[in-house]
Design a protein around this motif. Structure first.
Motif, PDB file in Angstrom:
ATOM      1  N   LEU A 115     -20.365  44.175 -38.936  1.00  0.00           N
ATOM      2  CA  LEU A 115     -19.722  43.704 -37.716  1.00  0.00           C
ATOM      3  C   LEU A 115     -20.516  43.937 -36.444  1.00  0.00           C
ATOM      4  O   LEU A 115     -20.343  43.211 -35.466  1.00  0.00           O
ATOM      5  N   ALA A 162     -14.593  43.737 -32.267  1.00  0.00           N
ATOM      6  CA  ALA A 162     -14.986  43.236 -33.589  1.00  0.00           C
ATOM      7  C   ALA A 162     -13.919  43.521 -34.639  1.00  0.00           C
ATOM      8  O   ALA A 162     -13.696  42.717 -35.551  1.00  0.00           O
ATOM      9  N   GLU A 165     -11.355  41.086 -35.570  1.00  0.00           N
ATOM     10  CA  GLU A 165     -11.875  39.958 -36.349  1.00  0.00           C
ATOM     11  C   GLU A 165     -11.638  38.620 -35.665  1.00  0.00           C
ATOM     12  O   GLU A 165     -11.061  37.693 -36.259  1.00  0.00           O
ATOM     13  N   VAL A 169     -16.808  36.400 -34.213  1.00  0.00           N
ATOM     14  CA  VAL A 169     -17.374  37.481 -35.018  1.00  0.00           C
ATOM     15  C   VAL A 169     -17.340  37.125 -36.501  1.00  0.00           C
ATOM     16  O   VAL A 169     -18.337  37.281 -37.222  1.00  0.00           O
ATOM     17  N   THR A 170     -16.219  36.653 -36.991  1.00  0.00           N
ATOM     18  CA  THR A 170     -16.131  36.320 -38.415  1.00  0.00           C
ATOM     19  C   THR A 170     -17.069  35.179 -38.782  1.00  0.00           C
ATOM     20  O   THR A 170     -17.654  35.174 -39.876  1.00  0.00           O
ATOM     21  N   VAL A 173     -20.494  36.683 -39.056  1.00  0.00           N
ATOM     22  CA  VAL A 173     -20.588  37.486 -40.279  1.00  0.00           C
ATOM     23  C   VAL A 173     -20.785  36.576 -41.484  1.00  0.00           C
ATOM     24  O   VAL A 173     -21.635  36.832 -42.350  1.00  0.00           O
TER      25      VAL A 173
END
Length: 311
Positions: A115, A162, A165, A169-170, A173
């Protein structure tokens, strides 16, 4: 870390299909032997998405290990730093020990695993929602306070964001996981092609290579153990290649962890380009890095072939 605190550590072998989780029968034997010798093992540390092996423990293997730990009264510390980096989530079932034994499992996670940027240190722990968990929580806070262990304010703000979520951010990732999965598959193929051994990577950003089959040519280069192998490959590859002795394996085993991150470039611009490219392995700097890796490994195989007697 345990040794720095003066606590004894007892290693337990892992099953053949994964790292990070002990073989249940070996765990029982180890705990009972240590207690018979006057020891008092109380904690089992495991990792269902393992560093360094990049494997994910099958649910049935994990279940047997958790049952064995519970039978011996152990508290479990589950390191789940890499649980959000499954290379093929649709094909890989990841189960947390906390889902099996919630009252006796503490989950820890280094947020820099998935993250946060690697240079932003922050970690979280989730303790059991019990009286014992409350006591443990208070003790952990006392220790952290005594150590003056604080997360820098900007990092804490980013970490809190983070952990909610949010979509940006997701999405990042997911892009990073796809990228590292493709690079890890290429590294794994390079290791296997020269006769090395490695379990297929399922999570994280590493490949754990066993170059034991190349022991003879490595010995000719002065490599007799994992430290020698680390020194050789670090120098040849131009990137860190920590030996297996740093992860609890025997010094004599010729094992090394190869990371995918350094193969993506040395600048933020190059790494960002990798994240946004539909064909990251075809980017010039990534292609050069993989060719160099294959060349270094091929050199060992070629040396072995030159040493074979004529037929």
């Amino acid at each position: 870390y345990a040794r720095l605190l003066g606590r004894p550590v007892f290693h337990v072998p892992t099953p053949a299909e994964c790292g990070g989780v002990p073989d249940p029968y070996a765990l029982l034997e180890t705990v009972r032997r240590v207690r018979a010798e006057g020891g008092d093992p109380r904690l089992l540390v495991l990792s269902v998405a393992d560093d360094p092996t990049a494997t994910v423990a099958p649910p049935e293997v994990l279940h047997e290990a958790v049952e064995a730990a519970a039978a011996e009264g152990l508290h479990l510390i589950s390191d789940e730093t890499w649980r959000d980096t499954l290379h093929a989530p649709q094909d890989t079932v990841l189960v947390s020990p906390a889902e099996m034994l919630p009252d006796r499992v503490t989950v820890v996670s280094d947020l820099a695993g998935a993250l946060l940027p690697s240079g932003w240190p922050a970690a979280v722990a989730r303790l059991p929602d019990t009286a014992t968990g409350d006591d443990l929580h208070a003790r952990v806070l006392d220790v952290l306070t005594a150590l003056d262990a604080r997360v820098a304010a900007p990092v804490a703000t980013a970490a809190a964001f983070a952990l909610t979520e949010p979509e940006p951010v997701t999405a990042r990732v997911e892009s990073a996981v796809r990228l590292h999965a493709r690079v890890a598959a290429a590294v794994h193929a390079a290791v296997v092609a020269v006769g090395g051994l490695a379990l297929p990577p399922r999570a994280g950003r590493h490949v754990y290579a066993d170059l034991g089959p190349l022991r003879e040519p490595l010995a000719a280069r002065g490599v007799g153990d994992a430290q020698d192998l680390e020194d050789l490959l670090t120098a040849r590859l131009g990137m860190p290649a920590p030996g297996g002795h740093r992860f609890g394996d025997d010094l004599g085993a010729l094992r090394v962890r190869l990371c995918t991150g350094p193969l993506l470039g040395g600048t933020d611009a190059q790494r960002t380009e990798c994240l946004t490219s539909p064909s990251p392995l075809e980017l010039p700097h990534v292609e050069r890095a993989l060719i160099h890796l294959r060349s270094v490994l091929d050199d060992l195989r070629d040396d072995a072939q030159r040493r074979e007697p004529p037929r």
